[in-house]
Design a protein around this motif. Structure first.
Motif, PDB file in Angstrom:
ATOM      1  N   SER A 158      65.981  12.268 -73.838  1.00  7.73           N
ATOM      2  CA  SER A 158      67.103  11.549 -74.425  1.00  7.73           C
ATOM      3  C   SER A 158      66.777  11.050 -75.831  1.00  7.73           C
ATOM      4  O   SER A 158      65.663  10.581 -76.084  1.00  7.73           O
ATOM      5  N   GLN A 159      67.765  11.102 -76.705  1.00  6.58           N
ATOM      6  CA  GLN A 159      67.597  10.568 -78.057  1.00  6.58           C
ATOM      7  C   GLN A 159      67.411   9.057 -78.050  1.00  6.58           C
ATOM      8  O   GLN A 159      66.889   8.496 -79.009  1.00  6.58           O
ATOM      9  N   ASP A 160      67.843   8.387 -76.993  1.00  2.31           N
ATOM     10  CA  ASP A 160      67.636   6.937 -76.896  1.00  2.31           C
ATOM     11  C   ASP A 160      66.152   6.596 -76.775  1.00  2.31           C
ATOM     12  O   ASP A 160      65.751   5.460 -77.059  1.00  2.31           O
ATOM     13  N   TYR A 161      65.336   7.568 -76.362  1.00  2.00           N
ATOM     14  CA  TYR A 161      63.908   7.342 -76.174  1.00  2.00           C
ATOM     15  C   TYR A 161      63.066   8.058 -77.229  1.00  2.00           C
ATOM     16  O   TYR A 161      62.122   7.489 -77.766  1.00  2.00           O
ATOM     17  N   PHE A 162      63.383   9.306 -77.495  1.00  2.00           N
ATOM     18  CA  PHE A 162      62.576  10.116 -78.423  1.00  2.00           C
ATOM     19  C   PHE A 162      63.465  10.648 -79.541  1.00  2.00           C
ATOM     20  O   PHE A 162      64.401  11.414 -79.300  1.00  2.00           O
ATOM     21  N   LYS A 208      53.093  16.507 -79.189  1.00  2.00           N
ATOM     22  CA  LYS A 208      52.752  15.786 -77.969  1.00  2.00           C
ATOM     23  C   LYS A 208      53.699  14.609 -77.785  1.00  2.00           C
ATOM     24  O   LYS A 208      53.856  13.772 -78.674  1.00  2.00           O
ATOM     25  N   LEU A 209      54.323  14.537 -76.614  1.00  2.00           N
ATOM     26  CA  LEU A 209      55.242  13.455 -76.285  1.00  2.00           C
ATOM     27  C   LEU A 209      54.613  12.558 -75.228  1.00  2.00           C
ATOM     28  O   LEU A 209      54.126  13.054 -74.193  1.00  2.00           O
ATOM     29  N   THR A 210      54.617  11.260 -75.473  1.00  2.00           N
ATOM     30  CA  THR A 210      54.048  10.289 -74.540  1.00  2.00           C
ATOM     31  C   THR A 210      55.107   9.269 -74.162  1.00  2.00           C
ATOM     32  O   THR A 210      55.675   8.596 -75.035  1.00  2.00           O
ATOM     33  N   LEU A 211      55.384   9.168 -72.870  1.00  2.00           N
ATOM     34  CA  LEU A 211      56.292   8.161 -72.334  1.00  2.00           C
ATOM     35  C   LEU A 211      55.440   7.157 -71.556  1.00  2.00           C
ATOM     36  O   LEU A 211      54.976   7.430 -70.457  1.00  2.00           O
ATOM     37  N   ILE A 243      63.353   4.024 -65.370  1.00  2.00           N
ATOM     38  CA  ILE A 243      63.200   4.233 -66.813  1.00  2.00           C
ATOM     39  C   ILE A 243      62.796   5.674 -67.101  1.00  2.00           C
ATOM     40  O   ILE A 243      63.328   6.319 -68.018  1.00  2.00           O
ATOM     41  N   PHE A 244      61.860   6.180 -66.310  1.00  2.00           N
ATOM     42  CA  PHE A 244      61.406   7.568 -66.482  1.00  2.00           C
ATOM     43  C   PHE A 244      62.569   8.547 -66.375  1.00  2.00           C
ATOM     44  O   PHE A 244      62.767   9.407 -67.247  1.00  2.00           O
ATOM     45  N   VAL A 245      63.357   8.412 -65.320  1.00  2.00           N
ATOM     46  CA  VAL A 245      64.482   9.331 -65.104  1.00  2.00           C
ATOM     47  C   VAL A 245      65.509   9.209 -66.232  1.00  2.00           C
ATOM     48  O   VAL A 245      66.071  10.202 -66.695  1.00  2.00           O
ATOM     49  N   ASN A 246      65.737   7.982 -66.691  1.00  2.00           N
ATOM     50  CA  ASN A 246      66.718   7.749 -67.746  1.00  2.00           C
ATOM     51  C   ASN A 246      66.312   8.385 -69.073  1.00  2.00           C
ATOM     52  O   ASN A 246      67.158   8.672 -69.927  1.00  2.00           O
ATOM     53  N   ALA A 247      65.003   8.613 -69.244  1.00  2.00           N
ATOM     54  CA  ALA A 247      64.498   9.214 -70.485  1.00  2.00           C
ATOM     55  C   ALA A 247      64.666  10.725 -70.513  1.00  2.00           C
ATOM     56  O   ALA A 247      64.501  11.345 -71.566  1.00  2.00           O
TER      57      ALA A 247
END
Length: 276
Positions: A158-162, A208-211, A243-247
């Motif tokens: 999601s653009q709200d996160y990344f 590399k993407l880190t959540l 939160i994970f799923v929402n991302a």
């Protein structure tokens, strides 16, 4: 929006789990009596190695009324007892002020397994040490994966996160780190970091993407009213999962729940592992 449940997920990119209890009221002499009680339990849980180390802790005093050099005092050497389970990737650190379980493994670690483990250790403290009081409980989960194409980040997340800063086609992004600190309901607090890092694999640019999701409770009165720490851990774990799923985008959610032998986007999204 897809209603996704934890039991439906067949793949993950969770790389690190950290569960930590902070507390007070434990003397060094009491630790020496407690460790012989804990060791047989850890042996049953296939912890096979032990190390002992010292951590230096400092208290720094600043006088806010005047500009001066900070005063360093109360230098202490804290003894950390580390127990290691090489098969599961578990490292359990035990001290007179905290217990911390670090899990670094490419295989899936069931929540009930590590929640039961650390809760049982805390019960040893509570049952055998007078004036023992938990001051903070936290869970942190770090998810990491690698994308080959920067322009496909928001096909999966999601653009709200990344999201990279973008002005025009002349902008070349190297690094992005979106951070939030928040409260959740009346009891919980959290830290969220969504990071994009440009790097190279075999001379080819990758991203590399880190959540990184950290949820905790530091209300000592509320914490110490409960006799079941696993309930608090479960509540925090549920927040992290939401939160994970929402991302994730619907495209990635569908790929993570599809029960195929290979992850659908293996060629585009690296670091995704099948749950065992």
């Amino acid at each position: 929006m897809m209603d996704i449940q934890r039991k439906n997920i067949k793949y993950n990119f969770l790389k690190t789990i950290i569960v930590r209890f902070d507390f007070q009221g434990v003397f060094d002499s009491e630790m020496e009596k407690l460790l012989p009680l804990i060791k047989p339990y850890l042996k049953e849980k296939n912890f096979t190695r032990y190390t002992r180390r010292k951590n230096n802790t400092l208290e720094v005093n600043f006088d806010s009324a005047v500009l001066q050099t900070p005063i360093l005092n109360n230098v202490q050497n804290q003894i950390i007892h580390s127990f290691i389970n090489d098969d599961s990737g578990y490292v359990l650190d035990i001290s007179n002020s905290f217990v911390c379980l670090n899990i670094r493994s490419t295989s899936y670690s069931p929540f009930e397994e590590y929640s039961d483990l650390i809760s049982y250790i805390i019960k040893f403290y509570k049952e055998h040490i007078d004036f023992f009081s938990v001051t903070r409980i936290g869970i942190r989960k770090i998810n990491e994966c690698v994308l080959k194409d920067k322009d496909k980040i928001n096909e999966f997340f999601s653009q709200d996160y990344f999201r990279y800063f973008s002005l025009n086609k002349d902008v070349h992004n190297f690094f992005s780190d979106k951070k939030d600190t928040f409260g959740f309901g009346d009891n919980y607090k959290g830290n969220l970091s969504c990071k994009i890092e440009q790097g190279k694999i075999n001379s080819t640019e990758h991203y590399k993407l880190t959540l990184d999701i950290d949820i905790y409770i530091d209300n000592t009165q509320l914490i110490n009213k409960t006799n079941d720490y696993e309930i608090k851990l479960q509540e925090m774990n549920n927040i992290i999962f939401d939160i994970f799923v929402n991302a994730l985008t619907e495209k990635l959610k569908q790929a993570l729940i599809t029960n195929d032998n290979d992850f659908e986007f293996n060629d585009e999204l690296l670091g995704v592992e099948r749950n065992e």
